[in-house]
Design an enzyme around this catalytic site. Structure first.
Site, PDB file in Angstrom:
ATOM      1  N   GLU A   1      -3.088   8.477   8.699  1.00 21.56           N
ATOM      2  CA  GLU A   1      -1.638   8.301   8.867  1.00 21.56           C
ATOM      3  C   GLU A   1      -1.136   8.997  10.135  1.00 21.56           C
ATOM      4  O   GLU A   1      -0.143   8.591  10.723  1.00 21.56           O
ATOM      5  CB  GLU A   1      -0.877   8.851   7.653  1.00 21.56           C
ATOM      6  CG  GLU A   1      -0.979   7.998   6.403  1.00 21.56           C
ATOM      7  CD  GLU A   1      -0.084   6.755   6.437  1.00 21.56           C
ATOM      8  OE1 GLU A   1       1.000   6.792   7.031  1.00 21.56           O
ATOM      9  OE2 GLU A   1      -0.514   5.724   5.863  1.00 21.56           O
TER      10      GLU A   1
ATOM     11  N   CYS B   1      -4.380  -1.687  -1.755  1.00 19.16           N
ATOM     12  CA  CYS B   1      -4.500  -0.249  -2.020  1.00 19.16           C
ATOM     13  C   CYS B   1      -5.591  -0.071  -3.066  1.00 19.16           C
ATOM     14  O   CYS B   1      -5.474  -0.604  -4.186  1.00 19.16           O
ATOM     15  CB  CYS B   1      -3.162   0.274  -2.548  1.00 19.16           C
ATOM     16  SG  CYS B   1      -3.225   1.994  -3.092  1.00 19.16           S
TER      17      CYS B   1
ATOM     18  N   HIS C   1      -7.160   2.872   3.854  1.00 24.00           N
ATOM     19  CA  HIS C   1      -6.953   3.666   5.069  1.00 24.00           C
ATOM     20  C   HIS C   1      -8.268   3.921   5.808  1.00 24.00           C
ATOM     21  O   HIS C   1      -8.266   4.177   7.018  1.00 24.00           O
ATOM     22  CB  HIS C   1      -6.350   5.034   4.732  1.00 24.00           C
ATOM     23  CG  HIS C   1      -4.872   5.024   4.488  1.00 24.00           C
ATOM     24  ND1 HIS C   1      -4.300   4.526   3.346  1.00 24.00           N
ATOM     25  CD2 HIS C   1      -3.838   5.462   5.266  1.00 24.00           C
ATOM     26  CE1 HIS C   1      -2.990   4.673   3.414  1.00 24.00           C
ATOM     27  NE2 HIS C   1      -2.675   5.228   4.568  1.00 24.00           N
TER      28      HIS C   1
ATOM     29  N   CYS D   1     -10.822   2.911  -0.033  1.00 22.57           N
ATOM     30  CA  CYS D   1      -9.413   3.185   0.264  1.00 22.57           C
ATOM     31  C   CYS D   1      -9.116   2.413   1.544  1.00 22.57           C
ATOM     32  O   CYS D   1      -9.894   2.486   2.510  1.00 22.57           O
ATOM     33  CB  CYS D   1      -9.187   4.679   0.467  1.00 22.57           C
ATOM     34  SG  CYS D   1      -7.576   5.076   1.190  1.00 22.57           S
TER      35      CYS D   1
ATOM     36  N   ASP E   1       0.879  -1.175   0.000  1.00 22.45           N
ATOM     37  CA  ASP E   1       0.000   0.000   0.000  1.00 22.45           C
ATOM     38  C   ASP E   1       0.915   1.222   0.000  1.00 22.45           C
ATOM     39  O   ASP E   1       2.132   1.103   0.145  1.00 22.45           O
ATOM     40  CB  ASP E   1      -0.898  -0.001   1.258  1.00 22.45           C
ATOM     41  CG  ASP E   1      -1.816   1.212   1.318  1.00 22.45           C
ATOM     42  OD1 ASP E   1      -2.367   1.595   0.268  1.00 22.45           O
ATOM     43  OD2 ASP E   1      -1.980   1.794   2.405  1.00 22.45           O
ATOM     44  N   SER E   2       0.312   2.404  -0.129  1.00 23.48           N
ATOM     45  CA  SER E   2       1.124   3.624  -0.050  1.00 23.48           C
ATOM     46  C   SER E   2       1.594   3.894   1.381  1.00 23.48           C
ATOM     47  O   SER E   2       2.524   4.658   1.583  1.00 23.48           O
ATOM     48  CB  SER E   2       0.306   4.818  -0.549  1.00 23.48           C
ATOM     49  OG  SER E   2      -0.869   4.940   0.230  1.00 23.48           O
TER      50      SER E   2
HETATM   51  N1  DGL Z   1      -4.629   3.237   0.957  1.00 20.60           N
HETATM   52  C1  DGL Z   1      -4.675   3.692  -0.387  1.00 20.60           C
HETATM   53  C2  DGL Z   1      -5.914   3.327  -1.107  1.00 20.60           C
HETATM   54  O1  DGL Z   1      -6.474   2.322  -0.759  1.00 20.60           O
HETATM   55  C3  DGL Z   1      -3.974   4.901  -0.824  1.00 20.60           C
HETATM   56  C4  DGL Z   1      -4.220   6.158  -0.129  1.00 20.60           C
HETATM   57  C5  DGL Z   1      -3.334   7.203  -0.753  1.00 20.60           C
HETATM   58  O2  DGL Z   1      -2.134   6.981  -0.785  1.00 20.60           O
HETATM   59  O3  DGL Z   1      -3.873   8.213  -1.240  1.00 20.60           O
HETATM   60  O4  DGL Z   1      -6.351   3.972  -2.006  1.00 20.60           O
END
Ligand code: DGL
Length: 264
Positions: free
Chosen positions: A149, A69, A185, A183, A6-7
């Site tokens: 984050e 991600c 997150h 997402c 993931d990012s």
């Molecule tokens: N967790 C990521 C996603 O599912 C990326 C969030 C990001 O880096 O903008 O899209």
């Protein structure tokens, strides 16, 4: 061994589920903390970052990859599958199926929350419609990623609640049956999101992807066991990641190493 990326921290929502579903499988997690966020970037940049992330995981000897991600899953999955000869599972299909099932027992409404790149791709909406649910709306919530984050995830975090109000209040009257957290997150902000959409089922895209991964690995005979050991790599900020990951996984995350992702 399974590779997950993931990012940043978001993919840990899939790790939690992975540990429950495949407790004996070893895995490597990569969080591209030096280049987060992905969700506000162009398709070309997302693809080039995702290729580097997968090259890194492949160099570590993984047998399959979970793209934990939403941004990469909706913008670069075909690119990755064309480039690498191993099973690659994204987070769209499982969540779309589950949300459509929930909607079919209710009023037939699904709301997709995702990054700007995810919403722009239209991929979750298409997948939900492919599962028979026509009434799908989508909203981009870019500020949720830095909030997650940085640990602003509880109902007592006023700034996070006000940002969520801005994104979600317009959908309260729509009252979706299911909300896809497109997402990875976003499940970290589940309490806040749920408070604006009471009565909606929140579907975690990362967690739902694990069922598909398990099925793929079983079918491809790629389950090797190994004790369930996890190793974590990031492209920057080891201590910060370890601290946040510990809070999120509720377990010590000692084995975090920094890697130079630009060299892959
Ligand atoms: N967790 C990521 C996603 O599912 C990326 C969030 C990001 O880096 O903008 O899209």
């Amino acid at each position: 061994m399974i590779g997950i990326f993931d990012s940043g921290l978001g993919g840990l929502t899939a790790v939690n589920e992975l540990k429950a579903a495949l407790p004996d499988e070893n895995f490597i997690y990569f969080g591209d903390t030096a280049r987060i966020p992905y969700g506000t970037r162009s398709v070309d940049t997302i693809r080039s970052y995702a290729l580097q992330d997968c090259r890194f995981l492949v160099s570590k000897g993984v047998d399959a990859i979970l793209v934990a991600c939403g941004t990469v899953s909706t913008n670069a999955l075909d690119t990755l599958r064309a480039a690498f000869d191993l099973p690659i599972v994204g987070v769209v299909e499982g969540a779309a199926k589950k949300a459509a099932e929930i909607a079919s027992r209710g009023r037939g409404r699904v709301l997709v929350l995702g990054t700007p790149a995810t919403v722009r791709s239209g991929a979750f909406g298409k997948a939900v419609r492919d599962h028979g649910c026509e009434d799908v709306r989508s909203v981009a919530c870019p500020m949720f990623v830095p909030l997650a984050e940085n640990g602003y995830t509880s109902l007592s975090d006023i700034a996070a609640v006000e940002i969520a109000r801005e994104y979600l209040e317009p959908y309260r009257a729509y009252a979706p049956d299911a909300v896809i957290l497109g997402c990875t997150h976003y499940p970290l902000l589940g309490d806040i999101i749920g408070s604006f959409l009471p009565g909606s089922v929140l579907v975690s895209s990362g967690a739902e992807a694990v069922a598909e991964l398990k099925e793929t690995l079983t079918r491809s005979r790629l389950l090797f066991g190994g004790g369930g050991k996890g190793r974590y790599f990031v492209s920057d900020g080891v201590d910060c990641f370890a601290e946040n990951a510990r809070r999120f996984l509720c377990t010590d995350v000692d084995d975090v190493t920094v890697t130079d992702i630009n060299s892959y």
